[in-house]
Design a protein around this motif. Structure first.
Motif, PDB file in Angstrom:
ATOM      1  N   PHE A 175      -6.802   2.138   3.974  1.00  0.00           N
ATOM      2  CA  PHE A 175      -7.505   1.855   2.803  1.00  0.00           C
ATOM      3  C   PHE A 175      -8.354   2.873   2.137  1.00  0.00           C
ATOM      4  O   PHE A 175      -8.332   3.288   1.110  1.00  0.00           O
ATOM      5  CB  PHE A 175      -8.026   0.563   2.662  1.00  0.00           C
ATOM      6  CG  PHE A 175      -7.179  -0.435   2.117  1.00  0.00           C
ATOM      7  CD1 PHE A 175      -6.583  -0.539   1.003  1.00  0.00           C
ATOM      8  CD2 PHE A 175      -7.029  -1.654   3.163  1.00  0.00           C
ATOM      9  CE1 PHE A 175      -5.429  -1.483   0.889  1.00  0.00           C
ATOM     10  CE2 PHE A 175      -6.050  -2.710   3.209  1.00  0.00           C
ATOM     11  CZ  PHE A 175      -5.466  -2.723   1.916  1.00  0.00           C
ATOM     12  N   VAL A 176      -9.103   3.620   2.755  1.00  0.00           N
ATOM     13  CA  VAL A 176      -9.932   4.586   2.522  1.00  0.00           C
ATOM     14  C   VAL A 176      -9.225   5.933   2.293  1.00  0.00           C
ATOM     15  O   VAL A 176      -9.386   6.566   1.128  1.00  0.00           O
ATOM     16  CB  VAL A 176     -11.085   5.036   3.797  1.00  0.00           C
ATOM     17  CG1 VAL A 176     -11.492   6.427   3.728  1.00  0.00           C
ATOM     18  CG2 VAL A 176     -11.667   4.008   4.175  1.00  0.00           C
ATOM     19  N   ILE A 181       2.234   1.687  -3.287  1.00  0.00           N
ATOM     20  CA  ILE A 181       1.167   2.467  -4.251  1.00  0.00           C
ATOM     21  C   ILE A 181       0.876   3.891  -3.819  1.00  0.00           C
ATOM     22  O   ILE A 181       0.549   4.735  -4.713  1.00  0.00           O
ATOM     23  CB  ILE A 181      -0.160   1.614  -4.214  1.00  0.00           C
ATOM     24  CG1 ILE A 181       0.107   0.156  -4.450  1.00  0.00           C
ATOM     25  CG2 ILE A 181      -1.300   2.392  -5.073  1.00  0.00           C
ATOM     26  CD1 ILE A 181      -0.564  -0.201  -5.950  1.00  0.00           C
ATOM     27  N   LEU A 230      -5.987   7.866  -4.647  1.00  0.00           N
ATOM     28  CA  LEU A 230      -5.853   7.304  -6.163  1.00  0.00           C
ATOM     29  C   LEU A 230      -6.854   7.913  -6.891  1.00  0.00           C
ATOM     30  O   LEU A 230      -6.960   8.077  -8.121  1.00  0.00           O
ATOM     31  CB  LEU A 230      -5.800   5.883  -5.761  1.00  0.00           C
ATOM     32  CG  LEU A 230      -4.609   4.957  -5.565  1.00  0.00           C
ATOM     33  CD1 LEU A 230      -4.824   3.391  -5.747  1.00  0.00           C
ATOM     34  CD2 LEU A 230      -3.492   5.315  -6.337  1.00  0.00           C
ATOM     35  N   TYR A 231      -8.180   8.419  -5.891  1.00  0.00           N
ATOM     36  CA  TYR A 231      -9.054   8.912  -6.758  1.00  0.00           C
ATOM     37  C   TYR A 231      -8.763  10.378  -7.336  1.00  0.00           C
ATOM     38  O   TYR A 231      -9.286  10.650  -8.502  1.00  0.00           O
ATOM     39  CB  TYR A 231     -10.418   8.897  -5.882  1.00  0.00           C
ATOM     40  CG  TYR A 231     -11.621   8.856  -6.869  1.00  0.00           C
ATOM     41  CD1 TYR A 231     -12.032   8.118  -7.795  1.00  0.00           C
ATOM     42  CD2 TYR A 231     -12.522  10.137  -6.767  1.00  0.00           C
ATOM     43  CE1 TYR A 231     -13.074   7.874  -8.558  1.00  0.00           C
ATOM     44  CE2 TYR A 231     -13.723  10.039  -7.383  1.00  0.00           C
ATOM     45  CZ  TYR A 231     -14.067   9.204  -8.259  1.00  0.00           C
ATOM     46  OH  TYR A 231     -15.015   9.154  -9.123  1.00  0.00           O
ATOM     47  N   LEU A 255       1.545   5.798 -15.582  1.00  0.00           N
ATOM     48  CA  LEU A 255       1.700   4.355 -15.871  1.00  0.00           C
ATOM     49  C   LEU A 255       1.519   3.966 -17.561  1.00  0.00           C
ATOM     50  O   LEU A 255       2.259   3.495 -18.058  1.00  0.00           O
ATOM     51  CB  LEU A 255       0.803   3.525 -15.067  1.00  0.00           C
ATOM     52  CG  LEU A 255       1.445   2.862 -13.858  1.00  0.00           C
ATOM     53  CD1 LEU A 255       0.268   1.839 -13.309  1.00  0.00           C
ATOM     54  CD2 LEU A 255       2.520   2.218 -14.254  1.00  0.00           C
ATOM     55  N   PRO A 314      -4.568   9.412  -9.754  1.00  0.00           N
ATOM     56  CA  PRO A 314      -4.469   8.258 -10.158  1.00  0.00           C
ATOM     57  C   PRO A 314      -3.110   7.479 -10.132  1.00  0.00           C
ATOM     58  O   PRO A 314      -3.044   6.191 -10.019  1.00  0.00           O
ATOM     59  CB  PRO A 314      -5.069   8.018 -11.522  1.00  0.00           C
ATOM     60  CG  PRO A 314      -6.078   9.419 -11.297  1.00  0.00           C
ATOM     61  CD  PRO A 314      -5.186  10.595 -10.668  1.00  0.00           C
ATOM     62  N   ASN A 315      -2.150   8.128 -10.130  1.00  0.00           N
ATOM     63  CA  ASN A 315      -0.782   7.355  -9.988  1.00  0.00           C
ATOM     64  C   ASN A 315      -0.024   7.606  -9.060  1.00  0.00           C
ATOM     65  O   ASN A 315       1.272   7.436  -8.812  1.00  0.00           O
ATOM     66  CB  ASN A 315       0.153   8.393 -11.240  1.00  0.00           C
ATOM     67  CG  ASN A 315      -0.468   7.801 -12.614  1.00  0.00           C
ATOM     68  OD1 ASN A 315      -0.852   6.693 -12.890  1.00  0.00           O
ATOM     69  ND2 ASN A 315      -0.775   8.714 -13.401  1.00  0.00           N
ATOM     70  N   GLY A 316      -0.860   7.764  -7.908  1.00  0.00           N
ATOM     71  CA  GLY A 316      -0.018   7.944  -6.438  1.00  0.00           C
ATOM     72  C   GLY A 316       0.239   9.308  -6.336  1.00  0.00           C
ATOM     73  O   GLY A 316       0.352  10.260  -7.340  1.00  0.00           O
ATOM     74  N   LEU A 323      -6.162   5.642   1.005  1.00  0.00           N
ATOM     75  CA  LEU A 323      -5.412   5.272  -0.343  1.00  0.00           C
ATOM     76  C   LEU A 323      -6.489   5.490  -1.460  1.00  0.00           C
ATOM     77  O   LEU A 323      -6.002   6.046  -2.579  1.00  0.00           O
ATOM     78  CB  LEU A 323      -5.120   3.625  -0.165  1.00  0.00           C
ATOM     79  CG  LEU A 323      -4.468   3.006  -1.406  1.00  0.00           C
ATOM     80  CD1 LEU A 323      -3.152   3.540  -1.559  1.00  0.00           C
ATOM     81  CD2 LEU A 323      -4.341   1.666  -1.580  1.00  0.00           C
ATOM     82  N   VAL A 324      -7.935   4.937  -1.215  1.00  0.00           N
ATOM     83  CA  VAL A 324      -8.842   5.268  -2.204  1.00  0.00           C
ATOM     84  C   VAL A 324      -8.959   6.654  -2.732  1.00  0.00           C
ATOM     85  O   VAL A 324      -8.878   7.053  -3.843  1.00  0.00           O
ATOM     86  CB  VAL A 324     -10.110   4.447  -1.938  1.00  0.00           C
ATOM     87  CG1 VAL A 324     -11.161   4.898  -2.833  1.00  0.00           C
ATOM     88  CG2 VAL A 324     -10.011   3.100  -1.691  1.00  0.00           C
ATOM     89  N   THR A 380       0.759  -1.124   0.073  1.00  0.00           N
ATOM     90  CA  THR A 380       0.133  -0.180   0.020  1.00  0.00           C
ATOM     91  C   THR A 380       0.627   1.210   0.076  1.00  0.00           C
ATOM     92  O   THR A 380       0.486   2.258  -0.740  1.00  0.00           O
ATOM     93  CB  THR A 380      -0.942  -0.068   1.191  1.00  0.00           C
ATOM     94  OG1 THR A 380      -1.610  -1.126   1.554  1.00  0.00           O
ATOM     95  CG2 THR A 380      -1.808   0.944   1.039  1.00  0.00           C
ATOM     96  N   GLY A 427       3.255   5.845  -5.519  1.00  0.00           N
ATOM     97  CA  GLY A 427       3.315   5.825  -6.740  1.00  0.00           C
ATOM     98  C   GLY A 427       4.441   4.817  -7.039  1.00  0.00           C
ATOM     99  O   GLY A 427       5.536   4.688  -7.025  1.00  0.00           O
ATOM    100  N   ILE A 428       3.815   3.432  -7.537  1.00  0.00           N
ATOM    101  CA  ILE A 428       4.792   2.432  -7.426  1.00  0.00           C
ATOM    102  C   ILE A 428       5.569   2.480  -8.771  1.00  0.00           C
ATOM    103  O   ILE A 428       5.213   2.996  -9.954  1.00  0.00           O
ATOM    104  CB  ILE A 428       3.781   1.036  -7.690  1.00  0.00           C
ATOM    105  CG1 ILE A 428       4.709  -0.256  -7.165  1.00  0.00           C
ATOM    106  CG2 ILE A 428       3.127   0.810  -8.657  1.00  0.00           C
ATOM    107  CD1 ILE A 428       3.966  -1.351  -6.991  1.00  0.00           C
TER     108      ILE A 428
END
Lengths: 316, 339
Positions: free
Chosen positions: A292-293, A254, A299-300, A311, A303-305, A295-296, A251, A257-258
């Protein structure tokens, strides 16, 4: 609640920082492999787990510490810590290279897409976790205490614990070493080239297999160091710890930005602090949900971290 | 290596309508007769053979068919499929113990709940691509489990007990120890799911999924509403998972958060990839093998998951497209051009 939080702010922050640096090192294992292969290295969590056991073997079996023995001091302590760190890094690094050879190499040559290597890596991580579980009889293993955990200083109201300090400083050194390796050496340049465009890199005469092996080795070294720091901080391990920390570190990768090494750094720090603060306010059982919330949400909006490159561009 | 998949397709295509019905009927008959084979080599030592047929085998097959819509057909990597299974099971657990509704009435509700959560998760998550989708779904699966573990209304770690069995339907009675009946009911559900997937595959939705899987940008440019069809794939997959969950809760009579760990998601994913992504028969074969194998080698007791992991590694290295891979349409076209 807020008053309590302010009282404990610095001690929470120090705990969160050292946890964050452990995440950073594991996240580097994920992110380096992802940068080069564009694949999730599912077995990295078990490589970390093996690293924690390597540390315990050094402390318990090589230096013969037991739960009752006196903590070491002075030069002997430095020797023990250095041996344990280097041994864990080597074990994990070599194991990581082996995992690449067993789980990825053949499939990579066949160009078999992303999912087949993912499943074979899951298979390898099952083999590793199960072998260790059988060897340890499904019990958690406590590490004998080789170092007395003194407070070495005071920052506002919070005491600075020596183990947290060691973790932060040595992880920073390792990270700097990694950055130098990737940015300044010939092999580092090759790794960057393969991660940008494998085909062009091959045409320039770069040995792709060698580069991939080196990437797994370096990722494994970092992950192994994380295993050492984990045992130093928590003084125990079990055959199933890889899973939880692996997910958290992934996580973190991500979040930053992985595929991006600096991203893993900031992502790991952010995650370590966030988890610690969230456990304080909501209780430890909700920390995974908070993470996780967040993280979402990130990402929202990005989108690339936080630090990721697009990507879709690098893929083409 | 012999290509079993093409061989099978050849036999199927060379048959007339009657022959195809014959093949299908004998296939169903063999599957239906499985509970009577307990005395043969198929028997599982230690675990009860007939209950192994119900869970894991038949349950895995059903879930793998659902997950195959998401991963195999439209190429979306979902690592949290267990969430929908859990939502179905908890819907059954709550409504079954707190209200007078019976299993058959709860089944559509559970499916609707799973589909609804599929929309809630899918609409934001499906805007992301590839590996980000994987981690978001993985997180969703964990969130569902953690919520079940910490909410008093869902029974925390003790879970929900005394979930009722399905009431008699068409004169068939469901006792908790009559595994055969459950197995045959699941078989009907599986056949229905196969029928649904096969019908969808040859229609607009199937073509849209195929194009998304091969090249999403090209599909979008050619006017395929990719986002809509991705959400559809996700929601349909979720509905199958929800149905499996409702039935699972009604069969085991007791559910707890421990039954819905990430391991299940990964196992079902392994079933799909191991069997042959995108080809429904391969997926079913994969689920049967991976569901059956751990119980068949139970005499290895402690080492059985280790052996299971080894099998995964070796098989994926030998057959990266799975046991029965999808039809190689591209290859067929190249051959035609050459001749």
């Amino acid at each position: 609640m807020i008053g309590n939080f302010l009282d404990q702010f610095w001690s929470l922050t120090f705990g969160g920082l050292s946890l964050g640096f452990i995440y950073i090192l594991i996240a580097l294992g994920y992110t380096m492999v992802y940068g080069v292969l564009r694949m999730i290295n599912f077995a990295n969590s078990e490589i970390f787990m093996v690293g924690t056991f390597a540390t315990i073997i050094v402390v318990r079996d090589v230096f013969k510490f037991t739960q009752a023995s006196e903590p070491a001091t002075g030069f002997r302590l430095v020797l023990i810590l250095a041996t344990a760190l280097i041994f864990s890094m080597l074990v994990s690094g070599v194991l990581s290279m082996l995992v690449e050879i067993v789980a990825y190499r053949r499939l990579r040559r066949m160009n078999s897409g992303v999912l087949a290597p993912l499943i074979s890596a899951i298979g390898v991580s099952m083999v590793l976790a199960e072998s260790v579980r059988i060897l340890t009889d499904s019990r958690p293993v406590a590490s004998p205490r080789a170092m007395e955990k003194k407070f070495i200083g005071q920052f506002f109201d919070a005491g600075i614990r020596i183990d947290n300090t060691i973790i932060v400083i040595s992880a920073l050194i390792l990270f700097a070493a990694l950055m130098t390796f990737v940015n300044r050496t010939r092999m580092g340049k090759a790794i960057r080239a393969v991660s940008m465009n494998p085909n062009a890199a091959r045409l320039m005469g770069i040995n792709i297999d060698g580069v991939v092996s080196a990437t797994f080795l370096v990722g494994g070294l970092m992950t192994g160091a994380a295993g050492f720091f984990y045992v130093l901080k928590y003084e125990n391990t079990a055959s199933n710890i890889g899973f939880e920390l692996g997910i958290a570190a992934f996580t973190a990768a991500i979040l930053g930005g992985i595929g991006n090494i600096k991203g893993a750094f900031y992502g790991g720090l952010a995650l370590g602090l966030l988890e610690t603060y969230a456990s304080f306010f909501l209780g430890t059982q909700w920390k995974a949900v908070t993470v996780f919330v967040v993280l979402v949400l990130i990402l929202y909006t990005r989108p690339n971290g936080l630090f990721g490159e697009a990507l879709t561009q690098t893929r083409a | 290596m012999i290509n079993l998949r093409d061989k099978g397709a050849e036999i199927w295509e060379s048959q007339g309508r009657l022959g195809r019905i014959g093949i299908a009927l004998s296939g169903v008959a063999i599957a239906a007769a499985l509970p009577f084979m307990g005395g043969t080599i198929l028997n599982t030592p230690i675990a009860d053979y007939e209950s192994v047929l119900v869970y894991p085998i038949a349950m895995y097959v059903l879930m793998a068919i659902g997950l195959n819509i998401v991963i195999g057909k439209s190429g979306l990597l979902d690592l949290g499929y267990v969430a929908f299974f859990a939502i179905g099971a908890y819907t059954m657990g709550l409504l079954g113990t707190k209200t007078d509704l019976n299993t058959w009435e709860i089944l559509p509700i559970g499916i609707a709940m799973a589909m609804f959560s599929g929309i809630i998760l899918g609409v934001p998550a499906l805007k992301l691509r590839g590996d980000y989708l994987a981690i978001i779904t993985l997180g969703f699966g964990e969130i569902v489990r953690i919520v079940a573990l910490n909410l008093g209304a869902l029974g925390r770690s003790e879970g929900i007990i005394n979930i009722p069995t399905p009431p008699a339907i068409f004169g068939i009675e469901y006792r908790f120890d009559s595994h055969r009946i459950y197995y045959w009911t699941l078989l009907v559900l599986i056949l229905f799911a196969i029928w649904m997937v096969r019908r969808l595959s040859v229609r607009r939705a199937g073509r849209a999924w195929e194009s998304i899987r091969q090249d999403e940008d090209a599909a979008e440019l050619l006017g395929v509403p990719t986002f809509k069809y991705k959400v559809w794939a996700f929601v349909l997959g979720a509905s199958v998972g929800g149905a499996a969950g409702v039935f699972y809760a009604s069969k085991t009579l007791f559910i707890a958060p421990d039954n819905f760990t990430l391991q299940i998601s990964i196992l079902i994913l392994a079933c799909v990839v191991f069997g042959g992504m995108g080809n429904i028969w391969g997926v079913i074969l994969g689920a049967v093998i991976l569901g059956y194998l751990p119980d068949r080698i139970r005499f290895l007791s402690d080492a059985r998951l280790l052996v299971f992991g080894l099998v995964l590694v070796i098989m994926m290295n030998l057959r990266p497209d799975g046991l029965l891979p999808r039809k190689k349409r591209e290859k067929a076209i190249v051959k035609k051009d050459a001749s």
